[in-house]
Design an enzyme around this catalytic site. Structure first.
Site, mmCIF file in Angstrom:
data_model
loop_
_atom_site.group_PDB
_atom_site.id
_atom_site.type_symbol
_atom_site.label_atom_id
_atom_site.label_comp_id
_atom_site.label_asym_id
_atom_site.label_seq_id
_atom_site.Cartn_x
_atom_site.Cartn_y
_atom_site.Cartn_z
ATOM 1 N N GLY A 42 -9.468 -6.387 8.857
ATOM 2 C CA GLY A 42 -8.358 -5.720 9.519
ATOM 3 C C GLY A 42 -8.067 -6.358 10.862
ATOM 4 N N GLN A 81 0.841 -1.198 0.000
ATOM 5 C CA GLN A 81 0.000 0.000 0.000
ATOM 6 C C GLN A 81 0.880 1.254 0.000
ATOM 7 O OE1 GLN A 81 -2.270 1.597 3.370
ATOM 8 N NE2 GLN A 81 -4.110 1.546 2.089
ATOM 9 N N ARG A 107 -7.597 2.491 -3.073
ATOM 10 C CA ARG A 107 -8.465 2.453 -1.888
ATOM 11 C C ARG A 107 -9.180 3.782 -1.695
ATOM 12 N NH1 ARG A 107 -7.813 0.476 4.481
ATOM 13 N NH2 ARG A 107 -9.872 -0.473 4.328
ATOM 14 N N TYR A 118 -5.879 10.965 4.098
ATOM 15 C CA TYR A 118 -4.468 11.212 3.743
ATOM 16 C C TYR A 118 -4.367 12.020 2.447
ATOM 17 C CZ TYR A 118 -3.700 8.150 7.642
ATOM 18 O OH TYR A 118 -3.707 7.621 8.910
HETATM 19 C C1 LIG Z 1 -3.886 -0.883 13.766
HETATM 20 C C2 LIG Z 1 -4.536 -0.405 12.490
HETATM 21 C C3 LIG Z 1 -3.762 0.189 11.516
HETATM 22 C C4 LIG Z 1 -4.325 0.596 10.286
HETATM 23 N N1 LIG Z 1 -3.518 1.104 9.310
HETATM 24 C C5 LIG Z 1 -4.025 1.321 8.073
HETATM 25 C C6 LIG Z 1 -3.179 1.646 6.980
HETATM 26 O O1 LIG Z 1 -1.938 1.720 7.091
HETATM 27 N N2 LIG Z 1 -3.751 1.857 5.771
HETATM 28 C C7 LIG Z 1 -5.114 1.769 5.588
HETATM 29 O O2 LIG Z 1 -5.597 1.987 4.481
HETATM 30 N N3 LIG Z 1 -5.939 1.440 6.602
HETATM 31 C C8 LIG Z 1 -5.432 1.189 7.824
HETATM 32 N N4 LIG Z 1 -6.250 0.772 8.842
HETATM 33 C C9 LIG Z 1 -7.689 0.525 8.557
HETATM 34 C C10 LIG Z 1 -7.933 -0.949 8.206
HETATM 35 O O3 LIG Z 1 -7.388 -1.244 6.923
HETATM 36 C C11 LIG Z 1 -9.445 -1.254 8.187
HETATM 37 O O4 LIG Z 1 -10.068 -0.335 7.325
HETATM 38 C C12 LIG Z 1 -10.087 -1.182 9.559
HETATM 39 O O5 LIG Z 1 -9.359 -1.925 10.513
HETATM 40 C C13 LIG Z 1 -11.539 -1.669 9.501
HETATM 41 O O6 LIG Z 1 -11.591 -3.037 9.118
HETATM 42 P P1 LIG Z 1 -11.923 -4.162 10.237
HETATM 43 O O7 LIG Z 1 -13.288 -3.783 10.808
HETATM 44 O O8 LIG Z 1 -11.954 -5.461 9.517
HETATM 45 O O9 LIG Z 1 -10.865 -4.089 11.297
HETATM 46 C C14 LIG Z 1 -5.724 0.410 10.076
HETATM 47 C C15 LIG Z 1 -6.497 -0.179 11.091
HETATM 48 C C16 LIG Z 1 -5.926 -0.591 12.267
HETATM 49 C C17 LIG Z 1 -6.785 -1.257 13.307
#
Ligand SMILES: Cc1cc2nc3c(=O)[nH]c(=O)nc-3n(C[C@H](O)[C@H](O)[C@H](O)COP(=O)(O)O)c2cc1C
Length: 365
Positions: free
Chosen positions: A321, A101, A228, A181
């Site tokens: 995630g 990414q 994304r 971002y």
């Molecule tokens: C610890 C953490 C770090 C994340 N870092 C990013 C990232 O670097 N890039 C991104 O697009 N989303 C990031 N996200 C968002 C996740 O990709 C995702 O959208 C979010 O966790 C919701 O999905 P989930 O309900 O399955 O956890 C992050 C989420 C968490 C929890």
């Protein structure tokens, strides 16, 4: 209803995935070394999760200017490319597939992370958010309005980063145009007050994304590029919905059809946007009819909900995630209908193995 659909193989524009379960990109801040390089520990973490149909790495910085959090690995130095090679080899060794990414945080950075410089952004505005600096969370500041020259340099940085990702052995790249971002800052009316070709009209505010895609063509096949978007982001990450949020995202999605990408990665709302006329409550449902290619949908899915969204035909793949943080063997657990480990948020961004590579797999594996 087909309750095995999430385990079915999928052809991602030429790349064969063993199932429809994707690991969502997640920053884990384990590159606490001077060059911010991915290490054997990073490789171990991703290797453990390689049974996902596709892994999308944590956001990785395309340049020094793109930096916005501590201990995050970049992809702009030779050393960093070597570090990522450890990761791609580890995942491929298990038969997995992995995209990088590509990330620029724009105004969500802080001078403490940029050798005293102000963060770059479409306009000189403060997102009024918190930046994660070496000294902990600090208030963000007024950004620096990018000159057209700086925009061109940034486009080139994305191109170079994509070339570096290919060199590092990634199966593809995802452009991070979501979550408040840099690219998202260009799309939004409140964060983009420019009056040149990168501001004003919807077409102009979306332009940087398409300039980057056009630049990438010479270094990577578009079939290996994903994008994304998070169209309903509201009240977090310095972002507010505006009266043209839906229109700009509709425009972007329609235009992405021209590129025949690997996929479009969409996020359902992070916060409640019901009652907000500028929010989309069901993102996959809105964009499925507008987008011709593969849609990955994200946020808050479990096995049953993932199965439903795929059976309904609103998406082709589902990304997870937090469940992947705590369950390296998420795919196997889903197959066995086994209970899931709970994630510990206190170790999401802390250095070392704890909360990173020490979550247990199911007994007997
Ligand atoms: C610890 C953490 C770090 C994340 N870092 C990013 C990232 O670097 N890039 C991104 O697009 N989303 C990031 N996200 C968002 C996740 O990709 C995702 O959208 C979010 O966790 C919701 O999905 P989930 O309900 O399955 O956890 C992050 C989420 C968490 C929890």
């Amino acid at each position: 209803m087909n309750d095995q659909i999430i385990f079915e193989p999928y052809n991602l524009n030429g790349l064969q995935l063993s199932n429809r379960i994707v690991m969502a990109p997640m920053t884990r801040s384990r590159s606490d070394n001077p060059g911010n390089v991915a290490t054997e520990l990073t490789a171990c973490y991703y290797r453990q999760r390689a049974s996902a149909g596709l892994i999308i790495t944590e956001g990785t910085y395309v340049s020094r200017d793109a930096v916005g959090y501590v201990n995050v690995p970049g992809i702009y130095t030779k050393e960093q490319v070597k570090g990522w090679k450890l990761v791609t080899d580890a995942v491929h060794g298990q038969g997995g597939k992995i995209f990088a990414q590509l990330w620029h945080v724009g105004r969500l950075s802080h001078p403490d992370l940029l050798d005293g410089e102000l963060p770059l952004a479409p306009s000189a505005l403060n997102p009024l958010a918190k930046a994660f600096t070496p000294e902990g969370f600090k208030d963000t500041v007024d950004a620096r309005e990018m000159t057209v020259e700086q925009i061109k340099k940034t486009i080139n940085d994305f191109k170079q980063a994509a070339a570096n990702a290919v060199e590092a052995g990634f199966d593809g790249v995802e452009l991070h145009a979501a979550n408040g971002y840099l690219l998202h800052q260009f799309f939004n009316l409140y964060s983009n007050k420019r009056q040149d070709q990168y501001g004003g009209s919807i077409k102009n505010r979306a332009r940087i994304l398409f300039d980057i895609l056009d630049a990438l063509r010479s270094v990577i096949d578009m079939k290996k590029v994903g994008v994304r978007l998070n169209p309903s982001l509201h009240g977090i990450q310095g972002m507010m919905l505006d009266e043209e949020t839906i229109a700009v995202h509709d425009y972007i999605v329609a235009k992405l059809n021209e590129y025949e990408l690997a996929y479009l990665h969409l996020t359902e709302p992070f916060t409640d946007v019901s009652g907000n006329p500028w929010g989309i409550e069901e993102v996959a449902k809105r964009y499925r009819p507008l987008y011709n290619g593969t849609i990955i949908i994200n946020r808050g899915f479990n096995k049953a909900k993932a199965s439903k969204v795929l059976n309904d035909g609103d998406a082709d793949l589902v990304s997870f995630g937090v469940p992947f943080i705590a369950n390296p063997d998420l795919v196997e657990r889903f197959k066995a209908d086994a209970p899931l480990n709970q994630a510990d948020p206190s170790t999401f961004y802390t250095p070392g193995e704890k909360g990173y590579t020490d979550y247990p797999v199911m007994a007997g594996q």
